[in-house]
Write a protein that holds these residues in place. Structure first.
Motif, PDB file in Angstrom:
ATOM      1  N   ALA A   1      61.168  22.755  80.269  1.00  0.00           N
ATOM      2  CA  ALA A   1      60.002  22.396  79.628  1.00  0.00           C
ATOM      3  C   ALA A   1      59.051  23.278  78.701  1.00  0.00           C
ATOM      4  N   ILE A   2      58.866  24.417  79.454  1.00  0.00           N
ATOM      5  CA  ILE A   2      58.114  25.318  78.526  1.00  0.00           C
ATOM      6  C   ILE A   2      58.705  26.016  77.527  1.00  0.00           C
ATOM      7  N   GLY A   3      60.135  25.693  77.651  1.00  0.00           N
ATOM      8  CA  GLY A   3      60.668  26.259  76.474  1.00  0.00           C
ATOM      9  C   GLY A   3      60.609  25.437  75.115  1.00  0.00           C
ATOM     10  N   ASN A   4      60.272  24.400  75.314  1.00  0.00           N
ATOM     11  CA  ASN A   4      60.249  23.608  73.858  1.00  0.00           C
ATOM     12  C   ASN A   4      59.161  23.673  73.084  1.00  0.00           C
ATOM     13  N   ILE A   5      58.236  24.795  73.393  1.00  0.00           N
ATOM     14  CA  ILE A   5      56.981  24.965  72.647  1.00  0.00           C
ATOM     15  C   ILE A   5      57.150  25.690  71.566  1.00  0.00           C
ATOM     16  N   ASP A   6      57.899  25.212  70.430  1.00  0.00           N
ATOM     17  CA  ASP A   6      57.924  26.006  69.273  1.00  0.00           C
ATOM     18  C   ASP A   6      57.075  25.632  68.096  1.00  0.00           C
ATOM     19  N   SER A   7      56.353  24.652  68.314  1.00  0.00           N
ATOM     20  CA  SER A   7      55.261  24.581  67.262  1.00  0.00           C
ATOM     21  C   SER A   7      53.934  23.705  67.573  1.00  0.00           C
TER      22      SER A   7
ATOM     23  N   SER B   1      52.800  20.960  66.473  1.00  0.00           N
ATOM     24  CA  SER B   1      53.098  19.532  66.615  1.00  0.00           C
ATOM     25  C   SER B   1      53.627  19.063  68.084  1.00  0.00           C
ATOM     26  N   ARG B   2      54.485  19.722  68.892  1.00  0.00           N
ATOM     27  CA  ARG B   2      54.812  19.370  69.944  1.00  0.00           C
ATOM     28  C   ARG B   2      54.358  19.831  71.265  1.00  0.00           C
ATOM     29  N   CYS B   3      53.310  20.415  71.020  1.00  0.00           N
ATOM     30  CA  CYS B   3      52.348  20.920  72.227  1.00  0.00           C
ATOM     31  C   CYS B   3      51.691  19.882  73.047  1.00  0.00           C
ATOM     32  N   GLN B   4      51.481  18.838  72.655  1.00  0.00           N
ATOM     33  CA  GLN B   4      50.922  17.761  73.345  1.00  0.00           C
ATOM     34  C   GLN B   4      51.874  17.021  74.234  1.00  0.00           C
ATOM     35  N   ARG B   5      53.085  16.958  73.716  1.00  0.00           N
ATOM     36  CA  ARG B   5      54.343  16.441  74.491  1.00  0.00           C
ATOM     37  C   ARG B   5      54.585  17.451  75.384  1.00  0.00           C
ATOM     38  N   THR B   6      54.596  18.654  75.303  1.00  0.00           N
ATOM     39  CA  THR B   6      55.176  19.736  76.129  1.00  0.00           C
ATOM     40  C   THR B   6      54.082  19.554  77.388  1.00  0.00           C
ATOM     41  N   LEU B   7      53.012  19.433  77.115  1.00  0.00           N
ATOM     42  CA  LEU B   7      51.605  19.486  78.077  1.00  0.00           C
ATOM     43  C   LEU B   7      51.875  18.494  79.059  1.00  0.00           C
ATOM     44  N   GLN B   8      52.340  17.357  78.627  1.00  0.00           N
ATOM     45  CA  GLN B   8      52.469  16.076  79.424  1.00  0.00           C
ATOM     46  C   GLN B   8      53.637  16.310  80.285  1.00  0.00           C
TER      47      GLN B   8
ATOM     48  N   VAL C   1      42.643  27.086  55.114  1.00  0.00           N
ATOM     49  CA  VAL C   1      44.291  27.015  55.389  1.00  0.00           C
ATOM     50  C   VAL C   1      44.725  28.295  54.971  1.00  0.00           C
ATOM     51  N   GLN C   2      44.220  29.053  54.071  1.00  0.00           N
ATOM     52  CA  GLN C   2      44.702  30.428  53.605  1.00  0.00           C
ATOM     53  C   GLN C   2      44.546  31.468  54.708  1.00  0.00           C
ATOM     54  N   GLU C   3      43.454  31.296  55.510  1.00  0.00           N
ATOM     55  CA  GLU C   3      43.002  32.216  56.738  1.00  0.00           C
ATOM     56  C   GLU C   3      43.797  32.142  57.753  1.00  0.00           C
ATOM     57  N   VAL C   4      44.509  31.057  57.873  1.00  0.00           N
ATOM     58  CA  VAL C   4      45.298  30.763  58.968  1.00  0.00           C
ATOM     59  C   VAL C   4      46.451  31.354  59.247  1.00  0.00           C
ATOM     60  N   GLY C   5      46.659  32.497  60.049  1.00  0.00           N
ATOM     61  CA  GLY C   5      47.827  33.106  59.890  1.00  0.00           C
ATOM     62  C   GLY C   5      48.342  33.435  61.413  1.00  0.00           C
ATOM     63  N   GLU C   6      47.665  32.889  62.389  1.00  0.00           N
ATOM     64  CA  GLU C   6      48.067  33.400  63.730  1.00  0.00           C
ATOM     65  C   GLU C   6      48.264  32.020  64.500  1.00  0.00           C
ATOM     66  N   ASN C   7      49.258  32.082  65.009  1.00  0.00           N
ATOM     67  CA  ASN C   7      49.890  30.998  66.047  1.00  0.00           C
ATOM     68  C   ASN C   7      49.627  31.084  67.405  1.00  0.00           C
ATOM     69  N   ILE C   8      48.862  30.734  68.047  1.00  0.00           N
ATOM     70  CA  ILE C   8      48.608  31.132  69.413  1.00  0.00           C
ATOM     71  C   ILE C   8      49.227  30.188  70.414  1.00  0.00           C
ATOM     72  N   ILE C   9      49.828  29.096  69.838  1.00  0.00           N
ATOM     73  CA  ILE C   9      50.633  27.975  70.940  1.00  0.00           C
ATOM     74  C   ILE C   9      51.840  28.740  71.368  1.00  0.00           C
ATOM     75  N   GLY C  10      51.887  28.760  72.502  1.00  0.00           N
ATOM     76  CA  GLY C  10      53.058  29.320  73.225  1.00  0.00           C
ATOM     77  C   GLY C  10      53.144  30.809  73.415  1.00  0.00           C
ATOM     78  N   ALA C  11      52.011  31.353  73.142  1.00  0.00           N
ATOM     79  CA  ALA C  11      51.986  32.968  73.335  1.00  0.00           C
ATOM     80  C   ALA C  11      51.780  33.177  74.942  1.00  0.00           C
ATOM     81  N   PRO C  12      51.983  34.298  75.136  1.00  0.00           N
ATOM     82  CA  PRO C  12      51.668  34.864  76.499  1.00  0.00           C
ATOM     83  C   PRO C  12      50.223  34.889  77.031  1.00  0.00           C
TER      84      PRO C  12
END
Length: 491
Positions: free
Chosen positions: A251-257, A259-266, A311-322
């Protein structure tokens, strides 16, 4: 045009003559295997004249003559004819065939061979015999080959078949041989074959004593997301906790973007309710709860970060990080002022996140120290370790749970902090000898001289002055300290 009678005469006539032993014409007759019919006829009459008086030896002499005829026909025609002539003259002279020509054992073998040929059935086989032959061929076809040969073909990628291993003993034998060989492909092929051909109870019993086979098969099922079969396998083997952890990992390994974090949370919430509510897996329930809280925090932090930045300043994806990377993100973008009078803390603040996830004081201080030192926010660093005490004194935050000041000073020096900041934390180290040693190791010689002045160690300052570069600022500072009359030296 030929008439009908002429055609009939042509088809009814023959130009070949039949073989006749009584034919005297040697030149007109045909030759049989290189021997003329006349020569053969003379040999036949000579043999008949010899055996005419002894009827009991007729069959023996005929066998010998036939043997001699066959051996004669297999050689050159001239030699055969001379051999027949000599044999005939010897027979006429002595009245008997020479005993050395054919032995008794040879004659007996010839007779037995003739009898065996006569006993052989001729024509088509009976239906019962054909059925026996077909059954024997079918049994040979399905007879299992050697286990080593099959495993060798699997290892080399050659065509192979496991269907011929039908008995339980053969299946156990090839499974154990694959495990001894250590070839993962062979182990997986055999286990899959057993899962198809054995009953569930037998299959589970075999795997319960072979953990290596279980790990290979479980990895195969998890890779192909056959979650139901994987869960049933582990549950049947009495590994309910392993099954729950495997479900959580998938379940936790499916967090790759994002857009899928809500489904992974459920999915994580469902996994918590179904797999970590009872049994041996209940002891891992707090860990799953922390994972859900972390993902919830990451979703909220990502939404706020994207709403406050372009949008230009967004460069860090925190979803799924330790967890510690999330704490570092909170220290950069959601830092709280310790001196703030706001009673409602920011839910995205690093201290709130650490409290929610159960992160200890030292882990939080290390992460915040490195993050703020990279930003050169030295006041924020002081807020992590130092607070004002009574009478404007300094009090350390965290006490024994805090990071030792020697480690803080060393880390700040490695991160390029100014010398006065490093010296501040050197002076907080307990033990005079340790402070002097740390100051010398970090090349903070001024701090070392001040510590030795406070201790009245004139010899220590002298030794340090001799090691310093000539006419350097630190050497001049040491000389001025030695000339001071207000210091009460102890040596």
């Amino acid at each position: 045009m030929a008439s009908f009678e002429d055609d009939e005469a042509y088809w009814n006539e023959t130009k070949s003559r039949r073989f006749n032993f009584d034919d005297e014409d040697e030149n007109s007759g045909s030759r049989l295997l290189g021997v003329s019919q006349a020569g053969t006829s003379r040999l036949s009459r000579q043999i008949r004249s010899v055996i005419s008086n002894d009827a009991a030896d007729t069959s023996l002499l005929l066998s010998e003559s036939s043997l001699l005829s066959e051996s004669t026909f297999s050689n050159d025609s001239n030699k055969l004819f001379s051999a027949n002539t000599s044999l005939a003259s010897a027979t006429l002279t002595d009245g008997l065939l020479p005993s050395s020509a054919v032995s008794d054992s040879t004659i007996q073998r010839i007779i037995n061979a003739d009898m065996s040929k006569e006993l052989k059935p001729r024509g088509k086989l009976l239906p019962e015999e054909e059925l026996k032959i077909l059954r024997r061929k079918d049994q040979m076809r399905w007879q299992p080959p050697p286990v080593e040969e099959t495993l060798r073909r699997i290892l080399l990628g050659l065509p192979f078949s496991l269907e011929c291993y039908r008995s339980l003993d053969d299946k156990i034998k090839i499974l154990d041989a694959a495990l001894d060989q250590g070839n993962g492909d062979a182990i997986l092929c055999v286990v899959q074959f057993l899962s198809r051909t054995l009953k569930r109870a037998q299959f589970t019993h075999l795997l319960s004593h072979r953990p290596v086979a279980v790990s290979h098969y479980a990895a195969h099922l998890s890779t192909r997301f056959q979650l139901t079969e994987l869960n049933n396998l582990l549950e049947s083997l009495g590994k309910s906790r392993d099954a729950s952890i495997k479900q959580f990992g998938l379940a936790i390994g499916n967090i790759d973007s994002p857009s899928r974090c809500q489904r992974t949370l459920q999915t994580l919430r469902n996994c918590l309710a179904s797999h970590f509510s009872s049994g041996a897996a209940e002891m891992d329930r707090p860990f799953v709860i922390h994972a859900i809280k972390l993902l919830e925090w990451q979703i909220a932090a990502d939404e706020k970060f994207r709403s406050l930045n372009s949008v230009q300043e967004v460069g860090e994806n925190i979803i799924g990080a330790p967890a510690l990377l999330s704490v570092a993100h909170a220290c950069r973008y959601h830092w709280e002022n310790p001196k703030s009078k706001n009673t409602v803390p920011d839910p995205l603040a690093p201290s709130v996140l650490c409290q929610s996830l159960g992160i200890n004081q030292r882990a939080y201080q290390w992460t915040a120290l490195r993050t703020k030192a990279q930003e050169q926010a030295w006041e924020a660093v002081d807020g992590l370790f130092i607070s004002k005490g009574w009478f404007q004194g300094i009090r350390l935050i965290g006490g024994s749970n805090s990071i030792p000041m020697a480690d803080v000073a060393t880390e700040l020096h490695a991160l390029g902090a100014p010398e006065d900041i490093v010296v501040k934390y050197i002076k907080l180290v307990e033990g005079v000898e340790e402070r002097i040693s740390l100051a010398n190791r970090l090349q903070c010689h001024t701090a070392a001289i001040d510590i030795m002045k406070s201790q009245g160690d004139r010899l220590g300052i002298c030794r340090l002055k001799d090691r310093l570069p000539p006419r350097s600022e630190e050497q001049l500072y040491a000389e001025n300290a030695l000339k001071s009359s207000s210091i009460r030296w102890k040596n």
